[in-house]
Design a protein around this motif. Structure first.
Motif, PDB file in Angstrom:
ATOM      1  N   ILE A   1      -6.777  96.531 -53.149  1.00 54.11           N
ATOM      2  CA  ILE A   1      -6.100  95.291 -52.787  1.00 54.11           C
ATOM      3  C   ILE A   1      -6.248  94.993 -51.296  1.00 54.11           C
ATOM      4  N   LYS A   2      -5.865  93.767 -50.933  1.00 53.87           N
ATOM      5  CA  LYS A   2      -5.583  93.355 -49.561  1.00 53.87           C
ATOM      6  C   LYS A   2      -4.233  92.656 -49.616  1.00 53.87           C
ATOM      7  N   VAL A   3      -3.507  92.652 -48.509  1.00 54.89           N
ATOM      8  CA  VAL A   3      -2.211  91.998 -48.452  1.00 54.89           C
ATOM      9  C   VAL A   3      -2.193  91.023 -47.281  1.00 54.89           C
ATOM     10  N   ALA A   4      -1.870  89.768 -47.554  1.00 55.70           N
ATOM     11  CA  ALA A   4      -1.583  88.792 -46.495  1.00 55.70           C
ATOM     12  C   ALA A   4      -0.080  88.907 -46.246  1.00 55.70           C
ATOM     13  N   PHE A   5       0.307  89.042 -44.975  1.00 59.38           N
ATOM     14  CA  PHE A   5       1.719  89.296 -44.686  1.00 59.38           C
ATOM     15  C   PHE A   5       2.128  88.687 -43.356  1.00 59.38           C
ATOM     16  N   ASN A   6       3.440  88.562 -43.198  1.00 57.68           N
ATOM     17  CA  ASN A   6       4.016  88.056 -41.964  1.00 57.68           C
ATOM     18  C   ASN A   6       4.798  89.178 -41.292  1.00 57.68           C
ATOM     19  N   PRO A   7       4.272  89.700 -40.172  1.00 59.61           N
ATOM     20  CA  PRO A   7       5.033  90.721 -39.444  1.00 59.61           C
ATOM     21  C   PRO A   7       6.254  90.070 -38.803  1.00 59.61           C
ATOM     22  N   THR A   8       7.368  90.760 -38.836  1.00 61.46           N
ATOM     23  CA  THR A   8       8.614  90.222 -38.287  1.00 61.46           C
ATOM     24  C   THR A   8       9.341  91.318 -37.519  1.00 61.46           C
ATOM     25  N   HIS A   9       9.662  91.025 -36.247  1.00 59.39           N
ATOM     26  CA  HIS A   9      10.412  91.974 -35.415  1.00 59.39           C
ATOM     27  C   HIS A   9      11.888  91.629 -35.482  1.00 59.39           C
ATOM     28  N   ARG A  10      12.706  92.667 -35.571  1.00 62.45           N
ATOM     29  CA  ARG A  10      14.147  92.465 -35.455  1.00 62.45           C
ATOM     30  C   ARG A  10      14.770  93.694 -34.823  1.00 62.45           C
ATOM     31  N   LYS A  11      15.903  93.443 -34.200  1.00 63.93           N
ATOM     32  CA  LYS A  11      16.657  94.522 -33.567  1.00 63.93           C
ATOM     33  C   LYS A  11      17.975  94.646 -34.321  1.00 63.93           C
ATOM     34  N   VAL A  12      18.260  95.844 -34.813  1.00 62.95           N
ATOM     35  CA  VAL A  12      19.492  96.104 -35.550  1.00 62.95           C
ATOM     36  C   VAL A  12      20.166  97.311 -34.908  1.00 62.95           C
ATOM     37  N   ASN A  13      21.403  97.115 -34.425  1.00 63.04           N
ATOM     38  CA  ASN A  13      22.152  98.200 -33.781  1.00 63.04           C
ATOM     39  C   ASN A  13      21.319  98.936 -32.733  1.00 63.04           C
ATOM     40  N   ASP A  14      20.701  98.185 -31.849  1.00 66.63           N
ATOM     41  CA  ASP A  14      19.888  98.720 -30.757  1.00 66.63           C
ATOM     42  C   ASP A  14      18.613  99.429 -31.193  1.00 66.63           C
ATOM     43  N   ASN A  15      18.249  99.338 -32.471  1.00 59.10           N
ATOM     44  CA  ASN A  15      16.987  99.888 -32.963  1.00 59.10           C
ATOM     45  C   ASN A  15      16.044  98.738 -33.285  1.00 59.10           C
ATOM     46  N   HIS A  16      14.791  98.882 -32.873  1.00 57.12           N
ATOM     47  CA  HIS A  16      13.783  97.849 -33.112  1.00 57.12           C
ATOM     48  C   HIS A  16      12.963  98.207 -34.350  1.00 57.12           C
ATOM     49  N   TYR A  17      12.654  97.179 -35.157  1.00 58.70           N
ATOM     50  CA  TYR A  17      11.877  97.359 -36.385  1.00 58.70           C
ATOM     51  C   TYR A  17      10.809  96.284 -36.475  1.00 58.70           C
ATOM     52  N   LEU A  18       9.668  96.630 -37.046  1.00 57.71           N
ATOM     53  CA  LEU A  18       8.658  95.645 -37.401  1.00 57.71           C
ATOM     54  C   LEU A  18       8.514  95.715 -38.914  1.00 57.71           C
ATOM     55  N   SER A  19       9.015  94.695 -39.592  1.00 62.01           N
ATOM     56  CA  SER A  19       8.914  94.629 -41.051  1.00 62.01           C
ATOM     57  C   SER A  19       7.733  93.752 -41.408  1.00 62.01           C
ATOM     58  N   MET A  20       7.160  94.003 -42.572  1.00 61.83           N
ATOM     59  CA  MET A  20       5.978  93.260 -42.992  1.00 61.83           C
ATOM     60  C   MET A  20       6.275  92.610 -44.344  1.00 61.83           C
ATOM     61  N   TYR A  21       6.390  91.274 -44.328  1.00 66.55           N
ATOM     62  CA  TYR A  21       6.781  90.525 -45.514  1.00 66.55           C
ATOM     63  C   TYR A  21       5.550  89.944 -46.214  1.00 66.55           C
ATOM     64  N   ILE A  22       5.436  90.233 -47.493  1.00 74.64           N
ATOM     65  CA  ILE A  22       4.288  89.813 -48.292  1.00 74.64           C
ATOM     66  C   ILE A  22       4.207  88.289 -48.384  1.00 74.64           C
ATOM     67  N   ALA A  23       3.027  87.760 -48.121  1.00 74.18           N
ATOM     68  CA  ALA A  23       2.738  86.353 -48.404  1.00 74.18           C
ATOM     69  C   ALA A  23       1.979  86.278 -49.737  1.00 74.18           C
ATOM     70  N   LYS A  24       0.887  87.039 -49.847  1.00 75.40           N
ATOM     71  CA  LYS A  24       0.093  87.116 -51.083  1.00 75.40           C
ATOM     72  C   LYS A  24      -0.581  88.471 -51.151  1.00 75.40           C
ATOM     73  N   VAL A  25      -0.952  88.846 -52.367  1.00 76.84           N
ATOM     74  CA  VAL A  25      -1.708  90.068 -52.589  1.00 76.84           C
ATOM     75  C   VAL A  25      -3.008  89.684 -53.289  1.00 76.84           C
ATOM     76  N   MET A  26      -4.127  90.181 -52.762  1.00 75.85           N
ATOM     77  CA  MET A  26      -5.416  89.941 -53.403  1.00 75.85           C
ATOM     78  C   MET A  26      -5.811  91.195 -54.185  1.00 75.85           C
ATOM     79  N   LEU A  27      -6.019  91.022 -55.469  1.00 71.47           N
ATOM     80  CA  LEU A  27      -6.507  92.100 -56.325  1.00 71.47           C
ATOM     81  C   LEU A  27      -8.026  92.072 -56.258  1.00 71.47           C
ATOM     82  N   ILE A  28      -8.602  93.075 -55.604  1.00 70.22           N
ATOM     83  CA  ILE A  28     -10.047  93.123 -55.410  1.00 70.22           C
ATOM     84  C   ILE A  28     -10.731  93.804 -56.582  1.00 70.22           C
ATOM     85  N   GLU A  29     -10.157  94.921 -57.011  1.00 70.76           N
ATOM     86  CA  GLU A  29     -10.789  95.677 -58.095  1.00 70.76           C
ATOM     87  C   GLU A  29      -9.745  96.512 -58.828  1.00 70.76           C
TER      88      GLU A  29
END
Length: 185
Positions: free
Chosen positions: A146-174
């Protein structure tokens, strides 16, 4: 809980890799009662294909694509060492099971998890929708390429930083042969 407004980045596209822990046709409710759709992608460190950044307009060689993602983490204060809390990249060489044993299936690999609360679109290599419902043969399963098209999103929660990756689409290659080794994911 103290959290900041999320910072969203332009869509990126992963290099091609193997699907792991795939929950794309029904929500996984094990850790969240509302459930999430999710999939991890497994990239072989010695053979990473190019990925895309900047709304998919710019290609980067495989390892440079991973380095770009880690640099994005660093720029926004997210731990940028694979496997660190908040970093979306995990180093398979350092992964352990519940008993502390190495996870050999992920040796020499990077893993990244993607999620969404909405059912993601699944497309084929020509961009056509794939039904992928229930037990249909088009469903993305562990071990499929597969390949994944995604939107990376930064957020800070309780002084901790996170980079979450939210799916836009998934390509089924094989579709791949599914057996005991692919089910270990």
């Amino acid at each position: 809980m103290n959290s900041s407004k999320p910072t969203k980045f332009p869509t990126m596209v992963t290099p091609q890799g193997l699907a792991a822990y795939a929950w794309l046709t029904k929500k996984d409710t094990k850790y969240n009662a509302e459930g999430v759709y999710k999939v991890s992608i497994v990239l072989d460190k010695s053979d990473i294909t190019p990925g895309r950044i900047e709304q998919g307009q710019k290609a980067l060689p495989g390892l440079d694509w991973v380095k770009h993602l880690l640099a994005l983490c660093k720029e926004y204060g997210v731990p940028h060492t694979p496997g660190a809390t908040g970093c979306p990249v995990r180093d398979g060489d350092k992964m352990k099971d519940a008993l502390g044993n190495s996870k050999d299936a992920f040796a020499n690999k990077f893993l990244m998890q993607f999620k969404t609360t909405y059912r993601p679109g699944i497309i084929d290599t020509a961009g056509n929708p794939v039904s992928g419902t229930g037990d249909s043969p088009e469903q993305v399963l562990n071990g499929d390429l597969i390949k994944v098209a995604f939107n990376p999103t930064h957020r800070k929660v309780n002084d901790n930083h996170y980079l979450s990756m939210y799916i836009a689409k998934v390509m089924l290659i094989e579709k791949r042969v599914h057996n005991e080794s692919t089910e270990m994911f």
